[in-house]
Scaffold this active site. Structure first.
Site, PDB file in Angstrom:
ATOM      1  N   HIS A 122       0.867  -1.182   0.000  1.00 43.86           N
ATOM      2  CA  HIS A 122       0.000   0.000   0.000  1.00 43.86           C
ATOM      3  C   HIS A 122       0.904   1.233   0.000  1.00 43.86           C
ATOM      4  O   HIS A 122       1.995   1.199   0.571  1.00 43.86           O
ATOM      5  CB  HIS A 122      -0.852  -0.056   1.276  1.00 43.86           C
ATOM      6  CG  HIS A 122      -1.936   0.963   1.373  1.00 43.86           C
ATOM      7  ND1 HIS A 122      -1.702   2.261   1.739  1.00 43.86           N
ATOM      8  CD2 HIS A 122      -3.273   0.868   1.172  1.00 43.86           C
ATOM      9  CE1 HIS A 122      -2.859   2.921   1.773  1.00 43.86           C
ATOM     10  NE2 HIS A 122      -3.825   2.102   1.430  1.00 43.86           N
ATOM     11  N   ASP A 171       2.881  -4.636   8.092  1.00 43.40           N
ATOM     12  CA  ASP A 171       1.678  -3.845   7.900  1.00 43.40           C
ATOM     13  C   ASP A 171       0.501  -4.824   7.951  1.00 43.40           C
ATOM     14  O   ASP A 171       0.203  -5.508   6.976  1.00 43.40           O
ATOM     15  CB  ASP A 171       1.745  -3.123   6.553  1.00 43.40           C
ATOM     16  CG  ASP A 171       0.459  -2.366   6.247  1.00 43.40           C
ATOM     17  OD1 ASP A 171      -0.476  -2.411   7.065  1.00 43.40           O
ATOM     18  OD2 ASP A 171       0.402  -1.744   5.170  1.00 43.40           O
ATOM     19  N   GLN A 200      -4.592  -5.337   6.856  1.00 46.97           N
ATOM     20  CA  GLN A 200      -5.557  -6.230   6.213  1.00 46.97           C
ATOM     21  C   GLN A 200      -5.601  -7.608   6.856  1.00 46.97           C
ATOM     22  O   GLN A 200      -6.349  -8.469   6.381  1.00 46.97           O
ATOM     23  CB  GLN A 200      -5.239  -6.365   4.712  1.00 46.97           C
ATOM     24  CG  GLN A 200      -5.362  -5.073   3.919  1.00 46.97           C
ATOM     25  CD  GLN A 200      -6.817  -4.660   3.667  1.00 46.97           C
ATOM     26  OE1 GLN A 200      -7.749  -5.440   3.857  1.00 46.97           O
ATOM     27  NE2 GLN A 200      -7.007  -3.407   3.252  1.00 46.97           N
ATOM     28  N   LYS A 238     -10.835  -0.467   9.725  1.00 48.29           N
ATOM     29  CA  LYS A 238     -11.017  -1.674   8.913  1.00 48.29           C
ATOM     30  C   LYS A 238     -11.466  -2.855   9.759  1.00 48.29           C
ATOM     31  O   LYS A 238     -11.696  -3.945   9.243  1.00 48.29           O
ATOM     32  CB  LYS A 238      -9.707  -2.030   8.201  1.00 48.29           C
ATOM     33  CG  LYS A 238      -9.291  -1.035   7.111  1.00 48.29           C
ATOM     34  CD  LYS A 238      -8.142  -1.580   6.289  1.00 48.29           C
ATOM     35  CE  LYS A 238      -7.307  -0.483   5.671  1.00 48.29           C
ATOM     36  NZ  LYS A 238      -7.883   0.087   4.458  1.00 48.29           N
ATOM     37  N   CYS A 252      -4.602   2.479  -3.789  1.00 48.40           N
ATOM     38  CA  CYS A 252      -3.380   2.911  -3.113  1.00 48.40           C
ATOM     39  C   CYS A 252      -2.244   1.909  -3.284  1.00 48.40           C
ATOM     40  O   CYS A 252      -1.399   1.760  -2.392  1.00 48.40           O
ATOM     41  CB  CYS A 252      -3.616   3.182  -1.626  1.00 48.40           C
ATOM     42  SG  CYS A 252      -4.792   4.491  -1.309  1.00 48.40           S
TER      43      CYS A 252
HETATM   44  C1  LIG Z   1      -2.368  -2.822   3.488  1.00 46.96           C
HETATM   45  C2  LIG Z   1      -2.726  -1.460   3.984  1.00 46.96           C
HETATM   46  N1  LIG Z   1      -1.790  -0.715   4.600  1.00 46.96           N
HETATM   47  C3  LIG Z   1      -2.052   0.505   5.085  1.00 46.96           C
HETATM   48  C4  LIG Z   1      -3.294   1.070   4.953  1.00 46.96           C
HETATM   49  C5  LIG Z   1      -3.490   2.454   5.471  1.00 46.96           C
HETATM   50  O1  LIG Z   1      -4.362   2.458   6.567  1.00 46.96           O
HETATM   51  P1  LIG Z   1      -4.935   3.866   7.049  1.00 46.96           P
HETATM   52  O2  LIG Z   1      -5.690   4.417   5.877  1.00 46.96           O
HETATM   53  O3  LIG Z   1      -5.817   3.553   8.183  1.00 46.96           O
HETATM   54  O4  LIG Z   1      -3.784   4.713   7.417  1.00 46.96           O
HETATM   55  C6  LIG Z   1      -4.309   0.334   4.307  1.00 46.96           C
HETATM   56  C7  LIG Z   1      -5.673   0.849   4.106  1.00 46.96           C
HETATM   57  O5  LIG Z   1      -5.956   1.939   3.642  1.00 46.96           O
HETATM   58  C8  LIG Z   1      -4.006  -0.951   3.808  1.00 46.96           C
HETATM   59  O6  LIG Z   1      -4.929  -1.672   3.169  1.00 46.96           O
END
Ligand SMILES: Cc1ncc(COP(=O)(O)O)c(C=O)c1O
Ligand SMILES: Cc1ncc(COP(=O)(O)O)c(C=O)c1O
Lengths: 145, 417, 417, 145
Positions: free
Chosen positions: C133, C208, C211, C234, C375
């Protein structure tokens, strides 16, 4: 409400008439502890002879809880054995960190049970423990000499 | 009770917390709004409804819920912008005022950024004041440590005013960061004069407006500032949301701070381009519902009227300063007149520690004040005291509550007599 | 409809959004939980009640409301810690996963910090993957730019798996940062193997888990990671709250990130000492009500049972992969079997742009999917496509909703035939 | 719902049967515009003679909205005067950025009014505008020569 309050008569009594306050000679170890968040301070000295605590003298500034706790500490430790006094410290610490869920052992704690109400106020627990932690520290240092 | 221009009884009904009792049937006398304010139904219900029926992620989603959330979130930005006279593209949502202040601090001395206004190194100077909140001191200390720049500050007079000595702001100053209103003293600082001095030497100026935006009509253009930071939870809004306003041209010139989704234009593995401000500074999923709640808070405050709120607080402050003068051995720390001061009154009581004052006020009278150094330890060191007791007022407070405070203080003195 | 181990009809009643209709009477078919999840009543009501009756600032206040808020906030930390098998002092609350990832990135290469694990400069290497991401790419690009370190990455195979080539992690690697589960492909990465390789060369590893934590039982100790980041919105929690978990010893060794109130021990004008973790990394007023809402989300998920949720999503994914196979000219991007994959299915349709797919699914069928690069633009570049359509499942989804998706896709093909 | 939908018959018609697609010679200016967020691209050429737009030719890839918008652009601009065509661009831009609140001027916009529904979807506005912004850019460049 009065019963719930942490300002037990006994605490106020010790605050207004602190027992054994003032720094005395002779002593084996002196420590200075500060609670940086609220500015409470204590300077504490111990004089130990073998296994016996001959004197705990102190000076400091801070809220009624921290000052009364030092006074009660003086009463409970002076004249007792080192081992005994440290078990009182442990029981007091357990009570204070128990978030109000821990039943105090009155046989061990004596007057110090009056602080039970403080355990429900996380912000004040450090005040109550300041002198007791200083005492533990001082005893360790005196033994190291 | 003294009457003021506000219908406070009606206002209090908007805040559900005033319908509750504290344990043992104590009423709640909330004099801690400088710490954080209570929330009106409008804010609570707006958030509840959004979470229940309209929630989705913003920006990225193309479905109905995504459109509803995006519209509500960007609509909140419009409201906040309108509230402080800003353009919407100059309003960056952060999680609190502290993040906003850090964001600006991290814009300086970034080796990647060559805009001369934001370069920083040994010899360069950062200026704050001795009355700042830790959130407007520590970010600058960290910046000075990282870059070798020097941190300087204006002192505070015995009356609790800034000592505007010459020689603090110099040709070497790159940034001046100062509270619009002190969270301890209540002092309102001469920020327009400070902006003039900063701009004269080519420095930028940041106003920490955490304690002013909730209480006074604030127009960012009139303040002549470069950056303004404030926070939602002190202005009847939710926790988790803050605001950085900055001139568009500066937001463009600043390097990105947090990297991630939504702050980008295009990403390759080895490089990225960034979205235009404000999104450039909003990495990841923003505090969506919190921004929407802040929008509702702005609606609420606007509905009551900032001028009316200011006038009401002025009355309360006048009443409090007079009433406290009658309490023996009590010393107010900060201005004792109404001139250039807001509704925050801090004091000490001879021989009684503020922790004991606060606890007994709460325990016996349900009076909630703040005790300690209020995240302004250097200011307390300046006055040679470890802590103060602070009463701070807002639109829902009454003179009757100040009476309760004073009754409580008399009782405190009896307990420790 | 296929039945699974969950009583989905009962669960759907817990989520008020499913009782609403979209404009024109369309039902809501929400297949966008990978973007952000819907909220159960337990979360919404917990937040509402706290805002209405128990709200105040945390930590600093000594009155009843302050104690209630502090207890609820720190209680939420206990819940989150318990949820991922962590110790409470290792749980740092941030505003989202992106802030958590940036926090770790900013810990490296800070000239003030001399812990050799966190020093970073030219010659040092940072390793990510091509399926990250943007929130796990851009912070590392910015770090590399600031410090002169080199950013490297693992590629992705045609099947959507990591290409675990040798030579990416080397003796020069300081940090490996990798998604536990891809937000596009659904791929679950071999993170224990990656942790082994990272630790072998003395590097740290960040997962990270944005998910994974919402969908699978995750035990941070079992993952053998150094840092784990995830996000509240999420996992049926509110917006505005994220989590960084790190080993206590690392939190101690890291320099502070955001400076301000609550993260300090003592402040003088020219220096400060810092509070122990986790507070060291929580500057200013935290997202109080949001953390409390996340605590309720954890209660809700635990009540349903993560194993049951995982099994349910597995069934949905099996069903979806089979159903999509029947749609002509549709190509799944990512693993086509259930092995090491979660409930996120991305695909392209020959000759039809995902924006058109998403809009017609929403417009005509109320099916909410996400379209675009999610993203993860570099991953899409890797597959030579500008965008995909993504359906992502959660505990409240049904096979009937997947049927609706498939019906919609057939219609899309008719419109653009 | 059908009326609300942004997929007007006319848009689909232009998408499936784009008018004037393909890059042609001669031309005075060629531009290449990209929408980095969704990857839509367009290459566009203009041939101007005095005040008259002789040809607008283009090639690109993207969603139906961006492709149909280019086709409609070709129809509306080719053969008109430069000034006239730019006022159509301005009106189209105003409609697209109006968040669905702006009434379209059908006399000016002709077929392009079919895009009115797009204005309600902020994410799609950029798709509709991509070729129109490219056209404006190309006209400016051709004039600069
Ligand atoms: C794999 C992953 N990492 C990071 C994020 C970022 O999370 P956040 O938008 O809560 O900062 C997301 C979702 O947007 C994600 O799916
Ligand atoms: C003057 C001032 N600045 C900054 C802050 C920090 O705001 P926040 O806690 O929302 O980050 C506060 C309040 O805590 C404040 O009173």
């Amino acid at each position: 409400m009065i019963g719930e309050s942490m300002y037990q008569e006994l605490i106020l009594e010790h605050y207004k008439h602190p027992q054994g306050r003032g720094l005395r000679e002779p002593y084996d170890a002196e420590v200075h502890h500060v609670n940086p968040t609220c500015g409470d301070e204590i300077t504490l000295r111990v004089k130990v002879d073998g296994d016996k605590v001959l004197d705990v003298s102190y000076d400091g500034q801070g809220c009624s809880i921290s000052q009364a706790a030092a006074s009660v500490l003086h009463e409970l430790t002076t004249g007792s054995s080192v081992a005994e006094s440290l078990s009182v410290v442990d029981e007091f610490t357990r009570l204070m960190q128990g978030r109000g869920q821990v039943e105090a052992d009155e046989d061990v704690l004596g007057d110090a049970v009056a602080f039970a109400g403080v355990a429900k106020f996380p912000a004040r627990v450090k005040c109550a423990l300041l002198s007791w932690m200083a005492y533990k520290d001082a005893v360790v240092r005196s033994a190291a000499q | 009770m003294t009457s003021t221009s506000l219908d406070v009884e009606r206002i209090r009904k908007d805040f559900p917390v005033f319908s509750r009792e504290l344990p043992d049937g104590r009423p709640l006398v909330y004099l801690d709004s400088g710490n954080s304010s209570q929330k009106p139904n409008l804010v609570i219900e707006t958030m509840r409804e959004h979470l229940a029926l309209h929630y989705s992620n913003v920006g990225r989603a193309m479905h109905v819920l995504g459109a509803e959330s995006t519209e509500a979130y960007e609509g909140a930005r419009d409201k906040v912008a309108g509230f402080v006279g800003a353009s919407r593209d100059e309003v960056v949502f952060t999680k609190n005022a502290s993040e906003a202040l850090n964001l600006v601090a991290y814009s300086f001395g970034n080796p990647v950024n060559t805009d001369p206004r934001f370069t920083l190194g040994p010899g360069d100077e950062i200026v704050v004041t001795e009355m700042e909140h830790h959130s407007n001191i520590v970010p600058w200390q960290l910046l000075a440590q990282r870059t070798g720049a020097t941190l300087k500050w204006f002192g505070v007079t015995d009356e609790g005013r800034l000592d505007l000595a010459d020689g603090v702001i110099t040709e070497r100053t790159k940034i001046v960061s100062v509270a619009h209103q002190s969270n301890v003293l209540g002092t309102v600082n001469p920020v327009v004069e400070l902006a003039r001095r900063a701009h004269e030497v080519g420095a930028l100026i940041l106003l920490d407006a955490s304690q002013s935006v909730p209480h006074h009509p604030v127009d960012v253009a009139a303040l002549d500032a470069d950056f303004v930071a404030f926070t939602g939870h002190k202005m009847v809004g939710p926790s988790g949301i803050g605001v950085l306003w900055a001139r568009a041209e500066l937001l463009d010139a600043m390097p990105p701070f947090l990297g991630g989704g939504e702050m980008i234009e295009a990403v390759w593995m080895d490089r990225s381009t960034y979205a235009p401000a404000p999104h450039k500074f909003e990495a990841g999923t923003p505090p969506i519902v919190e921004a929407i709640g802040l929008g509702a808070a702005v609606d609420y405050l606007t509905g009551v009227g900032l001028e009316a709120i200011e006038a009401h607080e002025r009355e309360l402050t006048r009443y409090a300063l007079e009433a406290l003068r009658e309490v023996p051995r009590l010393r107010v720390i900060g201005p004792e007149t109404l001139e250039a001061r807001g509704g925050t009154v801090s004091f000490t009581m001879e021989g009684i520690h503020p922790h004991d004052v606060g606890q007994i006020l709460d325990d016996q009278f349900g009076v909630a004040v703040r005790v300690g150094h209020h995240c302004a330890r250097p200011l307390h060191l300046r006055f040679g005291i470890p802590a103060t007791t602070r009463a701070s007022f807002y639109l829902y407070n009454t003179t009757g509550e100040i009476d309760a405070l004073v009754r409580g203080l008399h009782h405190v003195q009896k307990v420790f007599a």
